[in-house]
Design a protein around this motif. Structure first.
Motif, PDB file in Angstrom:
ATOM      1  N   LEU A  20       0.292 -13.991  -1.633  1.00 14.19           N
ATOM      2  CA  LEU A  20       1.132 -12.939  -2.200  1.00 14.19           C
ATOM      3  C   LEU A  20       1.366 -13.139  -3.694  1.00 14.19           C
ATOM      4  O   LEU A  20       1.512 -12.167  -4.440  1.00 14.19           O
ATOM      5  CB  LEU A  20       2.472 -12.878  -1.466  1.00 14.19           C
ATOM      6  N   LEU A  21       1.397 -14.392  -4.125  1.00 18.65           N
ATOM      7  CA  LEU A  21       1.586 -14.664  -5.550  1.00 18.65           C
ATOM      8  C   LEU A  21       0.445 -14.111  -6.397  1.00 18.65           C
ATOM      9  O   LEU A  21       0.651 -13.716  -7.551  1.00 18.65           O
ATOM     10  CB  LEU A  21       1.713 -16.178  -5.785  1.00 18.65           C
ATOM     11  N   VAL A  22      -0.757 -14.124  -5.837  1.00 16.15           N
ATOM     12  CA  VAL A  22      -1.933 -13.639  -6.591  1.00 16.15           C
ATOM     13  C   VAL A  22      -2.459 -12.353  -5.969  1.00 16.15           C
ATOM     14  O   VAL A  22      -3.654 -12.075  -6.030  1.00 16.15           O
ATOM     15  CB  VAL A  22      -3.029 -14.725  -6.635  1.00 16.15           C
ATOM     16  N   ALA A  23      -1.568 -11.569  -5.352  1.00 16.04           N
ATOM     17  CA  ALA A  23      -1.987 -10.366  -4.632  1.00 16.04           C
ATOM     18  C   ALA A  23      -2.734  -9.385  -5.523  1.00 16.04           C
ATOM     19  O   ALA A  23      -3.756  -8.820  -5.116  1.00 16.04           O
ATOM     20  CB  ALA A  23      -0.763  -9.683  -4.017  1.00 16.04           C
ATOM     21  N   ASP A  24      -2.229  -9.179  -6.746  1.00 13.94           N
ATOM     22  CA  ASP A  24      -2.875  -8.206  -7.626  1.00 13.94           C
ATOM     23  C   ASP A  24      -4.286  -8.621  -7.997  1.00 13.94           C
ATOM     24  O   ASP A  24      -5.215  -7.808  -7.996  1.00 13.94           O
ATOM     25  CB  ASP A  24      -2.027  -7.989  -8.883  1.00 13.94           C
ATOM     26  N   ARG A  25      -4.483  -9.919  -8.282  1.00 14.03           N
ATOM     27  CA  ARG A  25      -5.823 -10.402  -8.634  1.00 14.03           C
ATOM     28  C   ARG A  25      -6.764 -10.383  -7.432  1.00 14.03           C
ATOM     29  O   ARG A  25      -7.933 -10.036  -7.557  1.00 14.03           O
ATOM     30  CB  ARG A  25      -5.728 -11.820  -9.221  1.00 14.03           C
ATOM     31  N   LEU A  26      -6.249 -10.780  -6.277  1.00 13.16           N
ATOM     32  CA  LEU A  26      -7.084 -10.768  -5.076  1.00 13.16           C
ATOM     33  C   LEU A  26      -7.514  -9.355  -4.706  1.00 13.16           C
ATOM     34  O   LEU A  26      -8.663  -9.128  -4.320  1.00 13.16           O
ATOM     35  CB  LEU A  26      -6.323 -11.388  -3.899  1.00 13.16           C
ATOM     36  N   ASP A  27      -6.594  -8.419  -4.845  1.00  9.41           N
ATOM     37  CA  ASP A  27      -6.904  -7.039  -4.483  1.00  9.41           C
ATOM     38  C   ASP A  27      -8.021  -6.487  -5.363  1.00  9.41           C
ATOM     39  O   ASP A  27      -8.913  -5.780  -4.884  1.00  9.41           O
ATOM     40  CB  ASP A  27      -5.642  -6.181  -4.624  1.00  9.41           C
ATOM     41  N   LYS A  28      -7.985  -6.811  -6.653  1.00  5.66           N
ATOM     42  CA  LYS A  28      -9.033  -6.355  -7.566  1.00  5.66           C
ATOM     43  C   LYS A  28     -10.351  -7.081  -7.300  1.00  5.66           C
ATOM     44  O   LYS A  28     -11.430  -6.488  -7.387  1.00  5.66           O
ATOM     45  CB  LYS A  28      -8.601  -6.579  -9.010  1.00  5.66           C
ATOM     46  N   LEU A  29     -10.260  -8.378  -6.993  1.00  2.31           N
ATOM     47  CA  LEU A  29     -11.459  -9.185  -6.779  1.00  2.31           C
ATOM     48  C   LEU A  29     -12.196  -8.809  -5.504  1.00  2.31           C
ATOM     49  O   LEU A  29     -13.419  -8.622  -5.510  1.00  2.31           O
ATOM     50  CB  LEU A  29     -11.085 -10.675  -6.744  1.00  2.31           C
ATOM     51  N   MET A  30     -11.455  -8.703  -4.393  1.00  5.09           N
ATOM     52  CA  MET A  30     -12.080  -8.455  -3.106  1.00  5.09           C
ATOM     53  C   MET A  30     -12.486  -6.999  -2.939  1.00  5.09           C
ATOM     54  O   MET A  30     -13.586  -6.699  -2.461  1.00  5.09           O
ATOM     55  CB  MET A  30     -11.125  -8.847  -1.971  1.00  5.09           C
ATOM     56  N   GLY A  31     -11.607  -6.104  -3.326  1.00  2.00           N
ATOM     57  CA  GLY A  31     -11.883  -4.691  -3.099  1.00  2.00           C
ATOM     58  C   GLY A  31     -11.777  -4.350  -1.618  1.00  2.00           C
ATOM     59  O   GLY A  31     -11.612  -5.225  -0.757  1.00  2.00           O
ATOM     60  N   ARG A  32     -11.903  -3.090  -1.302  1.00  2.00           N
ATOM     61  CA  ARG A  32     -11.764  -2.635   0.084  1.00  2.00           C
ATOM     62  C   ARG A  32     -12.877  -3.190   0.972  1.00  2.00           C
ATOM     63  O   ARG A  32     -12.634  -3.621   2.101  1.00  2.00           O
ATOM     64  CB  ARG A  32     -11.773  -1.102   0.125  1.00  2.00           C
TER      65      ARG A  32
END
Length: 214
Positions: A167-179
């Motif tokens: 959750l701390l890196v949620a924004d970066r993970l969301d951009k990195l992984m993608g849908r």
């Protein structure tokens, strides 16, 4: 015990699905600062840990008071976890969790009181939901004694720490992984959970058959 603890960690980690929580967490905290999101993530993780801890330590006593044998609960819990695995593989669970997040946002929780977001819907039901509660009770039955219960508490703590980290890196993970990346990983974890759920059912059925024979 090591194998049981590893299976327990995988089961609980897959059910909570920290990677799948990331986009929901971001949706619940629109416009929040990094500090605010860190506080929400910490509060949600602590609340979920306490809830799971209570059921891990008192779940079996509750079952006994209701006259439910551990074998019966293993079968029922295994079937329930298999349903969650099915939802993960076919992306139904993310949709259901998304509806809970949308309901919270529509109620204004995402824009006002961060403590409310941490408790609902983050801690309950997204993190410490029925599936996670059933899992810790099942694991509690497989890890009796002071050492086993202590190890289970440690497993829950590690899973919650990992969730907090995601959750701390949620924004970066969301951009990195993608849908697409999230869908692939979620489906793989769903298959693993399905296999573990079948094992729970098999163990429970064997215990029920043995108790009926005796």
């Amino acid at each position: 015990m090591t194998e049981l603890l590893l299976n327990g960690f995988v089961t609980l980690f897959v059910i909570i699905d920290p990677l799948g929580l990331c986009p929901l967490f971001l949706a619940l905290t629109p416009g929040a600062s990094a500090t605010a999101r860190r506080r929400i993530a910490l509060q949600a993780s602590i609340i979920a840990f306490v809830i799971l801890l209570v059921f891990a330590l008192a779940g079996l006593a509750i079952l006994e008071s209701l006259g439910i044998t551990l074998g019966a609960f293993r079968v029922a819990g295994g079937l329930f976890l298999f349903t969650i695995a099915f939802e993960l593989v076919f992306e139904k669970r993310q949709e259901r969790k998304g509806k809970s997040a949308e309901a919270a946002v529509e109620d204004g929780a995402g824009t006002s009181d961060h403590a409310d977001v941490a408790a609902f819907p983050m801690a309950i039901p997204l993190m410490a939901g029925p599936g996670a509660i059933a899992a810790v009770i099942l694991l509690s039955g497989s890890l009796p004694g002071f050492a086993g219960q202590g190890a289970l508490v440690a497993v829950i703590a590690v899973v919650m720490l990992a969730t907090f980290g995601f959750l701390l890196v949620a924004d970066r993970l969301d951009k990195l992984m993608g849908r697409t990346g999230r869908a692939v990983i979620t489906r793989l974890l769903g298959v693993i959970l399905a296999a573990l759920a079948v094992q729970f059912v098999a163990d429970g059925a064997a215990e029920l058959i043995a108790s009926n024979r005796s």
